[in-house]
Design a protein around this motif. Structure first.
Motif, PDB file in Angstrom:
ATOM      1  N   ALA A  53       0.819  -1.209   0.000  1.00 22.02           N
ATOM      2  CA  ALA A  53       0.000   0.000   0.000  1.00 22.02           C
ATOM      3  C   ALA A  53       0.853   1.260   0.000  1.00 22.02           C
ATOM      4  N   LYS A  54       2.055   1.183   0.574  1.00 19.76           N
ATOM      5  CA  LYS A  54       2.920   2.361   0.665  1.00 19.76           C
ATOM      6  C   LYS A  54       3.528   2.741  -0.682  1.00 19.76           C
ATOM      7  N   THR A  55       3.508   1.805  -1.634  1.00 18.14           N
ATOM      8  CA  THR A  55       4.069   2.114  -2.957  1.00 18.14           C
ATOM      9  C   THR A  55       3.032   2.712  -3.901  1.00 18.14           C
ATOM     10  N   GLN A  56       1.777   2.765  -3.480  1.00 20.72           N
ATOM     11  CA  GLN A  56       0.718   3.209  -4.382  1.00 20.72           C
ATOM     12  C   GLN A  56       0.670   4.724  -4.573  1.00 20.72           C
ATOM     13  N   GLU A  57       1.091   5.480  -3.578  1.00 22.27           N
ATOM     14  CA  GLU A  57       0.954   6.928  -3.642  1.00 22.27           C
ATOM     15  C   GLU A  57       2.261   7.660  -3.893  1.00 22.27           C
ATOM     16  N   LYS A  58       3.395   7.012  -3.642  1.00 19.91           N
ATOM     17  CA  LYS A  58       4.688   7.641  -3.916  1.00 19.91           C
ATOM     18  C   LYS A  58       5.784   6.593  -3.829  1.00 19.91           C
ATOM     19  N   ILE A  59       6.921   6.907  -4.432  1.00 12.38           N
ATOM     20  CA  ILE A  59       8.047   5.984  -4.389  1.00 12.38           C
ATOM     21  C   ILE A  59       9.349   6.772  -4.323  1.00 12.38           C
ATOM     22  N   ASN A  60      10.250   6.318  -3.461  1.00  9.53           N
ATOM     23  CA  ASN A  60      11.584   6.910  -3.338  1.00  9.53           C
ATOM     24  C   ASN A  60      12.535   6.207  -4.283  1.00  9.53           C
ATOM     25  N   PHE A  61      13.187   6.975  -5.152  1.00  8.07           N
ATOM     26  CA  PHE A  61      14.074   6.373  -6.152  1.00  8.07           C
ATOM     27  C   PHE A  61      15.416   7.096  -6.165  1.00  8.07           C
ATOM     28  N   TYR A  62      16.497   6.307  -6.188  1.00  3.34           N
ATOM     29  CA  TYR A  62      17.851   6.850  -6.278  1.00  3.34           C
ATOM     30  C   TYR A  62      18.451   6.403  -7.610  1.00  3.34           C
ATOM     31  N   ASP A  63      18.843   7.363  -8.456  1.00  5.66           N
ATOM     32  CA  ASP A  63      19.440   6.974  -9.734  1.00  5.66           C
ATOM     33  C   ASP A  63      20.872   6.510  -9.510  1.00  5.66           C
ATOM     34  N   GLN A  64      21.566   6.148 -10.575  1.00  3.25           N
ATOM     35  CA  GLN A  64      22.904   5.575 -10.446  1.00  3.25           C
ATOM     36  C   GLN A  64      23.943   6.579  -9.980  1.00  3.25           C
ATOM     37  N   ASP A  65      23.612   7.858 -10.001  1.00  8.37           N
ATOM     38  CA  ASP A  65      24.489   8.896  -9.456  1.00  8.37           C
ATOM     39  C   ASP A  65      24.179   9.201  -7.997  1.00  8.37           C
ATOM     40  N   GLY A  66      23.187   8.489  -7.454  1.00  6.18           N
ATOM     41  CA  GLY A  66      22.827   8.691  -6.070  1.00  6.18           C
ATOM     42  C   GLY A  66      21.815   9.801  -5.839  1.00  6.18           C
ATOM     43  N   LYS A  67      21.303  10.407  -6.908  1.00  3.52           N
ATOM     44  CA  LYS A  67      20.318  11.477  -6.759  1.00  3.52           C
ATOM     45  C   LYS A  67      18.965  10.888  -6.374  1.00  3.52           C
ATOM     46  N   ARG A  68      18.377  11.434  -5.298  1.00  4.58           N
ATOM     47  CA  ARG A  68      17.104  10.942  -4.804  1.00  4.58           C
ATOM     48  C   ARG A  68      15.955  11.765  -5.372  1.00  4.58           C
ATOM     49  N   THR A  69      14.905  11.045  -5.856  1.00  4.60           N
ATOM     50  CA  THR A  69      13.705  11.707  -6.361  1.00  4.60           C
ATOM     51  C   THR A  69      12.479  10.986  -5.822  1.00  4.60           C
ATOM     52  N   MET A  70      11.508  11.760  -5.367  1.00  7.34           N
ATOM     53  CA  MET A  70      10.233  11.197  -4.938  1.00  7.34           C
ATOM     54  C   MET A  70       9.261  11.303  -6.107  1.00  7.34           C
ATOM     55  N   TYR A  71       8.780  10.170  -6.594  1.00  4.33           N
ATOM     56  CA  TYR A  71       7.845  10.162  -7.714  1.00  4.33           C
ATOM     57  C   TYR A  71       6.433   9.853  -7.225  1.00  4.33           C
ATOM     58  N   TYR A  72       5.472  10.545  -7.831  1.00  6.66           N
ATOM     59  CA  TYR A  72       4.065  10.343  -7.532  1.00  6.66           C
ATOM     60  C   TYR A  72       3.354   9.806  -8.769  1.00  6.66           C
ATOM     61  N   PRO A  73       2.222   9.100  -8.592  1.00  7.39           N
ATOM     62  CA  PRO A  73       1.480   8.558  -9.742  1.00  7.39           C
ATOM     63  C   PRO A  73       1.188   9.638 -10.775  1.00  7.39           C
ATOM     64  N   GLY A  74       1.437   9.306 -12.033  1.00 13.07           N
ATOM     65  CA  GLY A  74       1.235  10.262 -13.114  1.00 13.07           C
ATOM     66  C   GLY A  74       2.510  10.969 -13.520  1.00 13.07           C
ATOM     67  N   GLU A  75       3.520  10.962 -12.641  1.00 10.16           N
ATOM     68  CA  GLU A  75       4.785  11.619 -12.962  1.00 10.16           C
ATOM     69  C   GLU A  75       5.717  10.704 -13.735  1.00 10.16           C
ATOM     70  N   ILE A  76       5.542   9.393 -13.587  1.00  8.16           N
ATOM     71  CA  ILE A  76       6.258   8.413 -14.387  1.00  8.16           C
ATOM     72  C   ILE A  76       5.257   7.395 -14.899  1.00  8.16           C
TER      73      ILE A  76
END
Length: 215
Positions: A53-76
Motif C-alpha cells: 500500500a505504501k508504494t501506491q501513492e509515492k516511491i523513493n528512487f535513487y538513480d545511479q548517481d545517487g540522486k534521490r527523487t520522490m515520484y508520484y502517480p502520473g509523474e512516471i
C-alpha cells in the motif's frame, strides 16, 4: 533512572521490530518512455515483508548517481524492482475520479488489464466501499482481497470478496457466456484470473473475426 532505561529499551525495540526501509534494485519508465536504472527505498513491516500500500501513492528512487527523487502517480509511466525473489511491476493507473495510483500489475496482455489494489487505511477502505458499492464492514477484511480491472473505454471494476454479483455481471455483460457463468455463480471472486483470461480470449477472437473498429 531505571524507568528511564526501560523506556529507552522499549523505544529502541519498537524501532527494530518495525524494521528499516529496504533497498531494491530496479528501474523506472518515464512518461517519454526512457529507462532509468537505480535503487528503490521500500517500506517493509517487522517481518521484512513489503508494504504494498505504501508504494501506491509515492516511491523513493535513487538513480545511479545517487540522486534521490520522490515520484508520484502520473509523474512516471511505471517502475520495476526485484525484491524477495520476485520482480514486481507497478504502473500509474487511473483511480476512479481521484487521480492516479501506482498499482501492482497482474496482467496487461489483453483487452482487460488486471491490477492489485491495497487499501492502506480505514479512510481508504471507506472510499473503496462507496465506489465499489460494497455492503459489509471493513473489519477483519484482508487488504490483499481487492482486484482492479480496467477496460480500454475506461470502465472500471473494483472487485472484492463481497462485491455484489450484479456489479460483476454488468461489467462482463458484453460477453454473454461469461456473464451467465457469473450470474449462475459458477464463477465467483476466486475465479477473477479465469474471468479476465476468458474475456480477453473472446475479445481477441471477436476482433480477428470481425476486424478492428466493428465492436
Amino acid at each position: 533512572m531505571i524507568r528511564y532505561f526501560i523506556a529507552i529499551f522499549f523505544l529502541l525495540f519498537g524501532l527494530i521490530s518495525h524494521g528499516k526501509p529496504k533497498r531494491a534494485e530496479g528501474y523506472i519508465i518515464t512518461l517519454h518512455q526512457d529507462t532509468i536504472y537505480g535503487t528503490f527505498r521500500l517500506k517493509t513491516d517487522k517481518e521484512k515483508k513489503l508494504i504494498y500500500a505504501k508504494t501506491q501513492e509515492k516511491i523513493n528512487f535513487y538513480d545511479q548517481d545517487g540522486k534521490r527523487t520522490m515520484y508520484y502517480p502520473g509523474e512516471i509511466f511505471s517502475f520495476y524492482f526485484y525484491y524477495n525473489f520476485e520482480t514486481l511491476t507497478f504502473k500509474s493507473v487511473p483511480y476512479f475520479k481521484n487521480g492516479q495510483l501506482f498499482m501492482k500489475v497482474i496482467s496487461e496482455k489483453g483487452n482487460l488489464h488486471l491490477y492489485q489494489f491495497y487499501p492502506d487505511s480505514e479512510k481508504r477502505l471507506a472510499s473503496v466501499y462507496e465506489l465499489a458499492e460494497y455492503t459489509y464492514s471493513p473489519k477483519g477484511f484482508g487488504e490483499k482481497s481487492f482486484f482492479y480491472i480496467i477496460k480500454p473505454d475506461g470502465q472500471i471494476l473494483l472487485m472484492g470478496k463481497h462485491t455484489p454479483k450484479r456489479r460483476i455481471f454488468e461489467f462482463f455483460i458484453d460477453y454473454p457466456e461469461l456473464a451467465e457463468k457469473i450470474d449462475s455463480r459458477e464463477y465467483n471472486y476466486s475465479d477473477v484470473y479465469r474471468m479476465v483470461r476468458e474475456y480477453n480470449a473472446w475479445k481477441n477472437e471477436k476482433t480477428e473475426t470481425e476486424g478492428p473498429g466493428n465492436d
